[in-house]
Design an enzyme around this catalytic site. Sequence first.
Site, PDB file in Angstrom:
ATOM      1  N   SER A  66       0.199  13.264   2.973  1.00 49.43           N
ATOM      2  CA  SER A  66       0.567  13.117   4.390  1.00 49.43           C
ATOM      3  C   SER A  66       1.673  14.048   4.853  1.00 49.43           C
ATOM      4  CB  SER A  66       0.979  11.676   4.655  1.00 49.43           C
ATOM      5  OG  SER A  66      -0.167  10.867   4.611  1.00 49.43           O
ATOM      6  N   ASP A  97      -3.920   7.527   6.017  1.00 53.19           N
ATOM      7  CA  ASP A  97      -2.830   7.841   6.955  1.00 53.19           C
ATOM      8  C   ASP A  97      -3.148   8.873   8.040  1.00 53.19           C
ATOM      9  OD1 ASP A  97      -1.771   6.611   4.711  1.00 53.19           O
ATOM     10  OD2 ASP A  97      -0.201   8.080   4.384  1.00 53.19           O
ATOM     11  N   GLU A 113       7.229   4.681   2.339  1.00 52.88           N
ATOM     12  CA  GLU A 113       6.301   5.754   2.679  1.00 52.88           C
ATOM     13  C   GLU A 113       6.370   6.069   4.176  1.00 52.88           C
ATOM     14  OE1 GLU A 113       2.423   4.353   0.886  1.00 52.88           O
ATOM     15  OE2 GLU A 113       2.816   6.141  -0.341  1.00 52.88           O
ATOM     16  N   TRP A 129     -13.860   8.623   3.569  1.00 51.37           N
ATOM     17  CA  TRP A 129     -12.660   7.773   3.545  1.00 51.37           C
ATOM     18  C   TRP A 129     -11.543   8.359   4.386  1.00 51.37           C
ATOM     19  CZ3 TRP A 129     -11.104   3.463   0.309  1.00 51.37           C
ATOM     20  CH2 TRP A 129      -9.734   3.184   0.356  1.00 51.37           C
ATOM     21  N   MET A 130     -10.923   7.547   5.229  1.00 53.33           N
ATOM     22  CA  MET A 130      -9.735   7.952   6.000  1.00 53.33           C
ATOM     23  C   MET A 130      -8.586   7.015   5.656  1.00 53.33           C
ATOM     24  SD  MET A 130      -9.218   7.280  10.092  1.00 53.33           S
ATOM     25  CE  MET A 130      -9.613   8.826  10.864  1.00 53.33           C
ATOM     26  N   ARG A 162       7.746  12.092  -0.608  1.00 51.05           N
ATOM     27  CA  ARG A 162       6.590  12.528   0.183  1.00 51.05           C
ATOM     28  C   ARG A 162       6.668  12.187   1.673  1.00 51.05           C
ATOM     29  NH1 ARG A 162       4.499   8.864  -3.695  1.00 51.05           N
ATOM     30  NH2 ARG A 162       4.140   6.782  -2.883  1.00 51.05           N
ATOM     31  N   TRP A 166      -4.462  -0.990   2.212  1.00 51.69           N
ATOM     32  CA  TRP A 166      -4.916  -0.671   0.865  1.00 51.69           C
ATOM     33  C   TRP A 166      -5.535  -1.894   0.192  1.00 51.69           C
ATOM     34  CZ3 TRP A 166      -5.560   4.139  -0.334  1.00 51.69           C
ATOM     35  CH2 TRP A 166      -4.768   5.125   0.276  1.00 51.69           C
TER      36      TRP A 166
END
Length: 484
Positions: free
Chosen positions: A102, A41, A221, A38-39, A163, A305
């Site tokens: 990230s 950001d 984000e 899974w990839m 974040r 997502w």
Amino acid sequence: MRVIFNTLTLLLFLYSINGEITNCRYYPRYHAAPPYGWMNDPNGLTFFKNNYHLFYQFNPDSALVPGTAHWGHMKSTNLVHWQHLPIAMYPNNTYDRSGVFSGSALIEDGKMYLYYTAHINHPGETPDHEESQALAISEDGVNVVKYENNPIILGAGRQPDIRDPKIWKHGDTYYLVLGNKFIKNDTELGRVLLYSSKDKYNWEEDSIVAASDGPLGYMWECPDFFQIGGYFVLLFSPQGVKPEGDKFLNLYQCGYIVGSFDYVTRKFVPKTEFRELDHGHDFYATQSILDNKKRRLVLAWNDMWETNYAEQNDGFTGQMTLPRILTLTKDLRLLQRPVPEIREARDNVICTGRASGGTSVTLADKAGEVNIRASPSSDLELSIEGKNRSVLIYYDATNGQISLDRGGDDGLRRTEWKPKYILKMTIFIDASSVEVFCGDGEVTMSSRFFIDGPLSVRLGDNCEVEQFRVINLKRTIPVDCSDE
Ligand SMILES: *[C@@H]1O[C@H](CO)[C@@H](O)[C@H](O)[C@H]1NC(C)=O
Ligand SMILES: *[C@@H]1O[C@H](CO)[C@@H](O)[C@H](O)[C@H]1NC(C)=O
Ligand SMILES: *[C@@H]1O[C@H](CO)[C@@H](O)[C@H](O)[C@H]1NC(C)=O
């Protein structure tokens, strides 16, 4: 017999979780994608010792779920040919045990400084997670060592959602922005915080760059903040923006505000509203850098997502968009052009010159570049067709709109586009993705699609174009599999 069957099932299971692309039908030929798993950001995009480095949120254990985030890693000399490198960071310290989230990179003194979010879950508690910021350093661009006094920013009073540090240096001071959620009047709202440091290790909060007043969502984000053309751009990915006509239709958004910023007062004064950077289905969590050629490059996670795309069953999830060069227009809009290096992926030209309705060409390996020039006063229709479905790209001259329709639920994306003297379009097709660049990059549309069989590009029945050039693109990402 039963024992053998069970052992075989277990072996097959282990094989599949051990990371293998089982079918290449949807695996990109020239877009950066994970070797398996899974990839999400993009992280730490940078130029270091003659290579571009791209890190990314990676789950090596499964392509079905984001899992506990690691930092995957790849490099490239030209942003087109990518080489996978060993996992750069594992979530294996106390302070980042639920995920190395990230972040971004700063190059100084021949070292790579990687700033990231250290995530910890507290199941069953309120709040159920906390986030601090941490540092890791690489001297050779492969081995990454976490700083011994991590975490470096605790974010007291700003928890639990703080974040995605994006770092830069200006003068003798280091700066970083963080995405944050705050509560005002019982409402969750997103904002961006600015921090500064004199030494890269000790940080202080300086100001709030911008904040949501409600319509701009409950969490921001992946903030990015950079100077371009005498202005500052705040680029971020807000969650919780409500759809408005053709706008903001994806689950989460990605867009920007242009304004001015004063390093003395550390205040950002917006001069535009929030605008989407891309108008397709799959564009999130951008990362930009000023590269060694002084170009402002940006790329995004070319996915969204909660989509459960069919690629998951083939052993991978996610790819990046092509890297694009950002410039700012006089009316404060960002233009995006694909990096010219993409030429290095070109193979043979399949067709070129004038073309009329119904012209159709088949790509050799589901990968191609299409260049179109036509009159802006006529409608234009182009489809990408495979075995059982198609993606339609449509320019409506009367209403001055460009659409991309990939079919299925929520298939249509549409936005205003009014080319003046000539209609120019460049379209990149790659196994399961399409990126449309309109005009000088004033509109882009990036979407994933899942069509089996060879792909053809077809000009709509009543269309007439001055230039219809289709070029096969070749594989620039090594992966050991074939289409089935
Ligand atoms: C985390 O994992 C990496 C890679 O296996 C290893 O080099 C490192 O020592 C580990 N760190 C801790 C604290 O276990
Ligand atoms: C809080 O919400 C109430 C009701 O919507 C509103 O009247 C009030 O002005 C708000 N207060 C602040 C500080 O925003
Ligand atoms: C197209 O074919 C694929 C694989 O056979 C299938 O998963 C998908 O549902 C099909 N799409 C449509 C629209 O029939």
